[in-house]
Structures are given as structure tokens and as C-alpha cells.
Design a protein around this motif. Structure first.
Motif, PDB file in Angstrom:
ATOM      1  N   ASP A   1       5.690  74.154  71.021  1.00 33.25           N
ATOM      2  CA  ASP A   1       5.986  74.460  69.673  1.00 33.25           C
ATOM      3  C   ASP A   1       6.912  75.754  69.877  1.00 33.25           C
ATOM      4  OD1 ASP A   1       4.077  72.860  68.567  1.00 33.25           O
ATOM      5  OD2 ASP A   1       2.389  74.566  68.425  1.00 33.25           O
TER       6      ASP A   1
ATOM      7  N   MET B   1       2.400  70.487  69.489  1.00 29.44           N
ATOM      8  CA  MET B   1       1.065  70.637  69.723  1.00 29.44           C
ATOM      9  C   MET B   1       0.401  70.058  68.444  1.00 29.44           C
ATOM     10  SD  MET B   1       0.195  74.330  71.638  1.00 29.44           S
ATOM     11  CE  MET B   1      -1.559  74.301  71.086  1.00 29.44           C
TER      12      MET B   1
ATOM     13  N   GLU C   1      -2.272  69.922  65.325  1.00 28.48           N
ATOM     14  CA  GLU C   1      -2.540  71.284  64.414  1.00 28.48           C
ATOM     15  C   GLU C   1      -4.115  71.298  64.173  1.00 28.48           C
ATOM     16  OE1 GLU C   1      -0.588  69.787  60.940  1.00 28.48           O
ATOM     17  OE2 GLU C   1       1.524  70.018  61.807  1.00 28.48           O
TER      18      GLU C   1
ATOM     19  N   GLN D   1     -11.694  70.788  68.135  1.00 28.70           N
ATOM     20  CA  GLN D   1     -10.839  71.060  66.908  1.00 28.70           C
ATOM     21  C   GLN D   1     -11.663  70.877  65.703  1.00 28.70           C
ATOM     22  OE1 GLN D   1      -7.830  68.228  66.235  1.00 28.70           O
ATOM     23  NE2 GLN D   1      -8.686  66.744  67.777  1.00 28.70           N
TER      24      GLN D   1
ATOM     25  N   ASN E   1      -4.974  76.155  75.569  1.00 27.53           N
ATOM     26  CA  ASN E   1      -4.093  75.967  74.625  1.00 27.53           C
ATOM     27  C   ASN E   1      -5.012  76.310  73.287  1.00 27.53           C
ATOM     28  OD1 ASN E   1      -2.961  73.863  76.570  1.00 27.53           O
ATOM     29  ND2 ASN E   1      -1.475  74.278  75.225  1.00 27.53           N
TER      30      ASN E   1
ATOM     31  N   LYS F   1      -4.617  76.719  68.816  1.00 35.99           N
ATOM     32  CA  LYS F   1      -3.630  76.770  67.677  1.00 35.99           C
ATOM     33  C   LYS F   1      -4.289  76.979  66.303  1.00 35.99           C
ATOM     34  CE  LYS F   1       0.334  74.163  65.802  1.00 35.99           C
ATOM     35  NZ  LYS F   1       1.200  72.927  65.914  1.00 35.99           N
TER      36      LYS F   1
ATOM     37  N   ASN G   1      -3.916  76.680  61.762  1.00 35.58           N
ATOM     38  CA  ASN G   1      -2.919  76.678  60.802  1.00 35.58           C
ATOM     39  C   ASN G   1      -3.626  77.045  59.556  1.00 35.58           C
ATOM     40  OD1 ASN G   1      -3.107  73.921  59.168  1.00 35.58           O
ATOM     41  ND2 ASN G   1      -3.910  73.675  61.142  1.00 35.58           N
TER      42      ASN G   1
ATOM     43  N   SER H   1       0.154  79.432  67.280  1.00 34.82           N
ATOM     44  CA  SER H   1      -0.163  78.676  68.568  1.00 34.82           C
ATOM     45  C   SER H   1       0.002  79.426  69.797  1.00 34.82           C
ATOM     46  CB  SER H   1       0.696  77.340  68.732  1.00 34.82           C
ATOM     47  OG  SER H   1       2.295  77.593  68.635  1.00 34.82           O
TER      48      SER H   1
ATOM     49  N   TYR I   1      -0.494  79.435  74.309  1.00 38.35           N
ATOM     50  CA  TYR I   1      -0.770  78.715  75.547  1.00 38.35           C
ATOM     51  C   TYR I   1      -0.759  79.766  76.754  1.00 38.35           C
ATOM     52  CZ  TYR I   1       0.077  76.685  79.950  1.00 38.35           C
ATOM     53  OH  TYR I   1      -0.063  76.351  81.653  1.00 38.35           O
TER      54      TYR I   1
ATOM     55  N   ASN J   1       3.405  82.247  72.991  1.00 40.54           N
ATOM     56  CA  ASN J   1       2.664  82.523  71.264  1.00 40.54           C
ATOM     57  C   ASN J   1       3.860  82.340  70.607  1.00 40.54           C
ATOM     58  OD1 ASN J   1       3.082  85.340  70.366  1.00 40.54           O
ATOM     59  ND2 ASN J   1       2.733  85.616  72.672  1.00 40.54           N
TER      60      ASN J   1
END
Length: 364
Positions: free
Chosen positions: A182, A230, A232, A254, A292, A294, A296, A308, A310, A345
Motif C-alpha cells: 500500500d 491490500m 479495502e 471485514q 494487517n 485497513k 476507508n 492501512s 501492517y 502505515n
């Protein structure tokens, strides 16, 4: 005579036909089920044999003459979609494609001269792009499919030692590759002294490797660039997936925070070989883990923000020792607490200034 010539010139200028106006249709291409942006979706007008494709953020911009057009949108593994538009002004339209689930018959692939010409005329050379769904079907070590080892099988790429994650691209060194997650640089890409990579496939969407002709936005390395994106997060519904392997297990969650507006993704992986062998009296003072995440958020039709991150570590510690009484002795003098890992990040802002100008700004 002079007055006559001037009159003819004025008449020709007055009767010159007006030039046809051009307008632009733009927007994003999404997966209908999850809301994920689709990279490289084709937007095409067969009537004038002209087309374009969505960029790495799913955005497309297509300029056409004024009038009626039949636009076809397609992406590998998805159903084609056609839309009819009467283009008399700039239009912003987002497209959602549904996955194709029909059973295919035998496919015979042959090379044609047109494809070879397109490769020669392309501005991007030595590019390899692999979808994560394709990688998951490959043979794996201990139940873990490794994208680094998949790339080691590509033309022009040589692996290091047996089982190692080092890549030697076109004669370069293993430290001359730029690896991005990312858009943030990942410096240590391996676990277990090189046998596993740090990338959890369940959290990834797309992998692109460039072996030459690097675009200007990269730079910083000599041999190659590996750009990893990655997922979203699903904007439509909550979902969970995971896997149990011989050496490690993983879990990914998610779902939408606000439907069609904001979503999240959290994915974790950890080895448990230290726990399993400890049960049979073989203490292994080593394990690794990855995490991980993320998020948005779509602010409006022109603005969207992403965050995002990690975090991963290799942990090597001194196993607990027992004295003659069976009690755990104080081994702090021997506990060297070795840890080697990454923390990245990225904060990214996508903005559409007009139908032909798209920008991506990031901080990491």
C-alpha cells in the motif's frame, strides 16, 4: 478584384462547419458484492474502437465526441456490462460489476500478432501482474501460499537459497528490490529466517512486479519493484475467512462501518509450532505473527480517504527453565528477547479535480 477576393474568404469562413465538441465520462469501477475497487477494468466503445482502463485505484476517465454511445465495461472473472449514454456534458458515473460464476468449457489459447504488437507499443515494459485469487490455487508449504516464491518462478527472476525469499532480478542483488505494501516500503520481507514472507494473502488484492522501465513515481531501487495492494474491506456485508496450516493459522474479518460509505479489514496470522512442540516436551523458543488493518471512507463523489497499517515480528526467546524442585527458575539473565519485524502505515487521499484530473496524495 481585391474586394471580390476578400468577400469569398469571408463567405468560406462563415460557412466552415463547426468542430464537434468532446465530453468526458469518468468514475470508479467496483465489485458489486464487496465494493472493492477493480484495477485495470476495461471501458470500451466499439463504435469508434476506442477505450481506456481503470487505474490502480479503480478510477477511469474516457473522453468521447458529443452524441449517443454504447459503452462496454469488462473485467476478468466478471460479467460484462453495457450502458447507453447521451453525451452532451461531462458525466460522472460509477460502475458495479457482478462476478461471473458460469462453468467454462475447454479454453485454447493462441498467440496473435496483434497482441505482440501491443506489447511492443506499450509504454510499460517487463511488467508481471498476478491476481491473489490465482495465487491461492498454487501448491503451498505448510498450507501457506507465498507471493514472494510465486514471483521467484517468473521469467528473469532467480531465487536465492532453497526455500529463501531472496530474489535476484536480472543479475541484481537481493537488496536491490523495492517492495511496497500500500505504497509503504517493507524492508524485512521474510519470517523464519527466510522460509516465509511477511505477506498474508487473505489481506491482499493485487500484486504487480516491474523488472525494468520503472515509472517515475517509484525509484529508489535498481533491480525490480513489487507493488502489493491490500483489500479495502467489504462495503456490503460482514464476512470472515481463515485457514489452519501445519505451521500457522490465519483469520480475516471485514465489513461495512457505513454501508456503501466506509469499511474495515483486519487480518492476523501466527505460528503455533512453539506451542504444539512444547506439549510433547520439545520447547521451540520461536514464533512469528503478522497483523494487517485497513479503513476507508468515501467523503463524497470526489474525495475518498484510506488508512492501512501492517505490524509483524519474529520473536526468539529463551525457553523457561526448571530447577531440581520442578519450579520455573529465573532465566532473565539468559533471556535475550530477540525481535525482528516491520511496522508500516499509510494515509492516502484520492481526489478528483475534474473528469480528466485525478490525484493521489499519501503520507507514510
Amino acid at each position: 478584384m481585391r474586394i471580390f477576393i476578400v468577400s469569398i474568404f469571408l463567405c468560406l469562413h462563415i460557412w466552415q462547419p463547426a468542430k464537434a465538441a468532446n465530453f468526458t465520462i469518468s468514475g470508479y469501477v467496483y465489485d458489486d458484492a464487496s465494493g472493492e475497487a477493480l484495477l485495470g477494468a476495461v471501458v470500451f466503445d466499439r463504435a469508434i474502437n476506442k477505450g481506456t482502463s481503470s487505474n490502480e485505484y479503480g478510477f477511469y476517465s474516457f473522453t468521447l465526441p458529443e452524441g449517443s454511445h454504447e459503452i462496454q465495461i469488462s473485467y476478468i472473472g466478471y460479467q460484462k456490462q453495457s450502458i447507453s449514454i447521451n453525451l452532451n456534458q461531462n458525466i460522472q458515473k460509477n460502475i458495479r460489476l457482478k462476478m461471473a460464476d458460469q462453468q467454462l468449457k475447454e479454453v485454447i489459447i493462441t498467440a496473435h500478432g496483434n497482441e505482440e504488437k501491443a506489447a511492443v507499443k506499450s509504454t510499460q515494459m517487463s511488467s508481471i501482474k498476478i491476481q491473489i485469487e490465482q495465487i491461492k490455487h498454487l501448491p503451498s508449504l505448510g498450507g501457506e501460499v507465498d507471493i514472494i516464491k510465486v514471483m521467484q518462478l517468473m521469467p528473469g527472476v532467480k531465487r536465492g537459497g532453497e526455500g529463501q525469499t531472496g530474489m535476484y532480478v536480472r543479475g541484481g542483488g537481493a537488496d536491490q528490490n523495492l517492495i511496497l505494501l500500500d505504497e509503504a516500503t517493507v524492508y524485512n520481507v521474510s519470517h523464519l529466517f527466510g522460509f516465509f514472507s511477511v505477506f498474508n494473502n487473505d489481506a491482499l488484492k493485487d500484486v504487480t512486479m516491474l523488472k525494468g522501465g520503472f515509472p517515475s513515481q517509484y525509484g529508489g531501487r535498481i533491480s525490480s519493484i513489487m507493488d502489493i495492494r491490500m483489500k479495502e474491506g467489504n462495503q456490503q456485508k460482514y464476512s470472515a475467512e481463515g485457514g489452519v496450516g501445519l505451521l500457522s493459522s490465519r483469520l480475516t474479518l471485514q465489513g461495512p462501518v457505513l454501508k456503501d460509505k466506509a469499511s474495515f479489514l483486519i487480518s492476523g496470522r501466527r505460528t503455533y509450532i512453539d506451542k504444539v512442540l512444547g506439549l510433547v516436551g520439545l520447547p521451540i523458543p520461536y514464533y512469528f505473527y503478522d497483523l494487517n488493518g485497513k479503513f476507508n471512507y468515501t467523503i463524497n463523489n470526489k474525495d475518498r480517504i484510506f488508512y492501512s497499517a501492517y505490524f509483524g515480528n519474529d520473536v526468539l526467546h529463551e525457553p523457561d527453565m526448571q530447577d531440581s524442585t520442578g519450579e520455573n527458575s529465573d532465566s532473565s539473565a539468559l533471556d535475550f528477547g530477540f525481535k525482528l519485524g516491520n511496522f508500516t502505515n499509510t494515509l492516502r487521499w484520492n481526489h478528483i479535480y475534474n473528469p480528466k484530473l485525478f490525484s493521489d496524495k499519501e503520507a507514510y
